[in-house]
Design an enzyme around this catalytic site. Sequence first.
Site, PDB file in Angstrom:
ATOM      1  N   SER A 261       0.723  -1.171   0.109  1.00  0.00           N
ATOM      2  CA  SER A 261      -0.009   0.025  -0.063  1.00  0.00           C
ATOM      3  C   SER A 261       0.829   1.189   0.060  1.00  0.00           C
ATOM      4  O   SER A 261       1.828   1.486  -0.986  1.00  0.00           O
ATOM      5  CB  SER A 261      -1.045  -0.153   1.337  1.00  0.00           C
ATOM      6  OG  SER A 261      -2.198   0.662   0.812  1.00  0.00           O
ATOM      7  N   HIS A 402      -7.686  -5.835  -0.168  1.00  0.00           N
ATOM      8  CA  HIS A 402      -6.162  -5.158   0.364  1.00  0.00           C
ATOM      9  C   HIS A 402      -5.461  -5.529   1.503  1.00  0.00           C
ATOM     10  O   HIS A 402      -5.750  -5.470   2.418  1.00  0.00           O
ATOM     11  CB  HIS A 402      -6.799  -3.485   0.399  1.00  0.00           C
ATOM     12  CG  HIS A 402      -5.606  -2.618   0.429  1.00  0.00           C
ATOM     13  ND1 HIS A 402      -4.855  -2.078  -0.681  1.00  0.00           N
ATOM     14  CD2 HIS A 402      -5.195  -1.894   1.704  1.00  0.00           C
ATOM     15  CE1 HIS A 402      -4.047  -1.140  -0.185  1.00  0.00           C
ATOM     16  NE2 HIS A 402      -4.164  -1.050   0.955  1.00  0.00           N
TER      17      HIS A 402
HETATM   18  C1  GTR Z   1      -5.518   4.416   1.630  1.00  0.00           C
HETATM   19  C2  GTR Z   1      -4.781   4.942   0.452  1.00  0.00           C
HETATM   20  C3  GTR Z   1      -4.097   4.410  -0.395  1.00  0.00           C
HETATM   21  C4  GTR Z   1      -3.198   3.207   0.241  1.00  0.00           C
HETATM   22  C5  GTR Z   1      -3.783   2.803   1.591  1.00  0.00           C
HETATM   23  C6  GTR Z   1      -2.832   2.230   2.573  1.00  0.00           C
HETATM   24  O1  GTR Z   1      -6.408   5.045   2.241  1.00  0.00           O
HETATM   25  O2  GTR Z   1      -5.810   5.910  -0.087  1.00  0.00           O
HETATM   26  O3  GTR Z   1      -3.378   5.036  -1.460  1.00  0.00           O
HETATM   27  O4  GTR Z   1      -1.875   3.862   0.526  1.00  0.00           O
HETATM   28  O5  GTR Z   1      -4.434   3.980   2.337  1.00  0.00           O
HETATM   29  O6  GTR Z   1      -1.613   2.620   2.739  1.00  0.00           O
HETATM   30  O7  GTR Z   1      -3.147   1.838   3.536  1.00  0.00           O
END
Ligand code: GTR
Length: 421
Positions: A261, A402
Amino acid sequence: MKLLPYSLSIFFFLFMFIGSSQTNYEESKVPAFAIPDPLLTFSGYTINSVKKWEKVRRPELLRFFENDIYGKIPKNLKIDSYTILEQDDHALNGKAKRKQVELTFKNNNKTLSYTILLYLPKNKVKAPIFLGYNFYGNHTITEDKAVLISSAWANNNKSFGIENNTLTEASRGKRTHRWAVEKILDAGYGLATIYYGEVDPDKNDFSDGIHSLLYQQGQNQPKPAEWGSIAAWSWGMARALDYFEKDADIDASKVIAFGHSRLGKTSLWAGATDKRFAGVISNNSGCGGAALSKRKFGETIAVINDRFPHWFCDNFNQYGDNEEALPVDQHQLLALIAPRPLYIASAEEDQWADPRGEFLSSHYATQVYHLYGKKGIETKEMPMLNDPIHNTVSYHIRTGKHDVTDYDWENYIKWANAFVK
Ligand code: GTR
């Protein structure tokens, strides 16, 4: 990063609110755009050799990403000292050697320290390692009671028992599922991890973290082309690599930068800016990471800069809702890592990160790998779920959300065995 006048902030808020309700998740609504050619210079000159790529095109692309996206590091700062805080040669029931090493930096009468947790395979003279940041402290990646708890600022998180921005025992082992420590060790690799908040707390405040050590007199925030937090975290990975070069247990020529992420955006930038990283893994890195910005699918530049104004440099704001003006796209960031092994991974349910944009980016970066005679993602057709493509540039999309899973790690290890080890 700057404070907006009140009326402007309301306008901006309304705009973002309306804007974000329009997040596009439909492929048919992706705008038509030309993929910026990695092998055509800004002045229109075609690159057809490694030599010209390395002398002309790579430097101009790197400069662009530095000036307009992640921000430049104002000055070199070396490790002042390091301390082995703790070591155990029979950790994890005798499976690993554990070390906790604190790196200290000094400048402008300020000091910053961060601690690397290392698990190294027993009986291995110089181990290749995966290096990656964690989100909530080194003690969250394992149940191992000996792992020290960071005293750095942390984002509050009820389910992790984090209140008052303070890490405690309550979160020990909360993120073990993301770190396949045993699989990594069994495959003959070590794991090094750092709590990212020790290098730069993840908040829109530039009075703390590593930035504050490098200000000129009177400066209290980075200039428009200077480093945001992602560049700061990448810097921290490179300094960890400086330490690995001094540690006889580690093969510093085989350090793989890993990140999930926002920390996947970080591992990509670390790999692009420091050629010593032997391989790079981007796990679900999305917008500002592996995903193509010009697709405007899921998270966009305007949205990410609004929610996380400190991640990129201020110059990046000019491309919010103005992606057409970008002379580059993120596949060119990936190309900066060539010819080193690169793994881009997506997750089916992670539409916010635009899996297709991540995939296409790995495909369009591949032409630079071809200059070096390496194979990458040769096809424009996305593979089926859980059907990885393994080449010097690798890609998979797995089922699920995710996250980082054992499936991801199993594939990273296979790829590392074939292309890095
Ligand atoms: C989210 C963000 C993403 C990603 C994520 C993370 O809120 O929009 O770009 O980086 O966080 O790092 O968990």
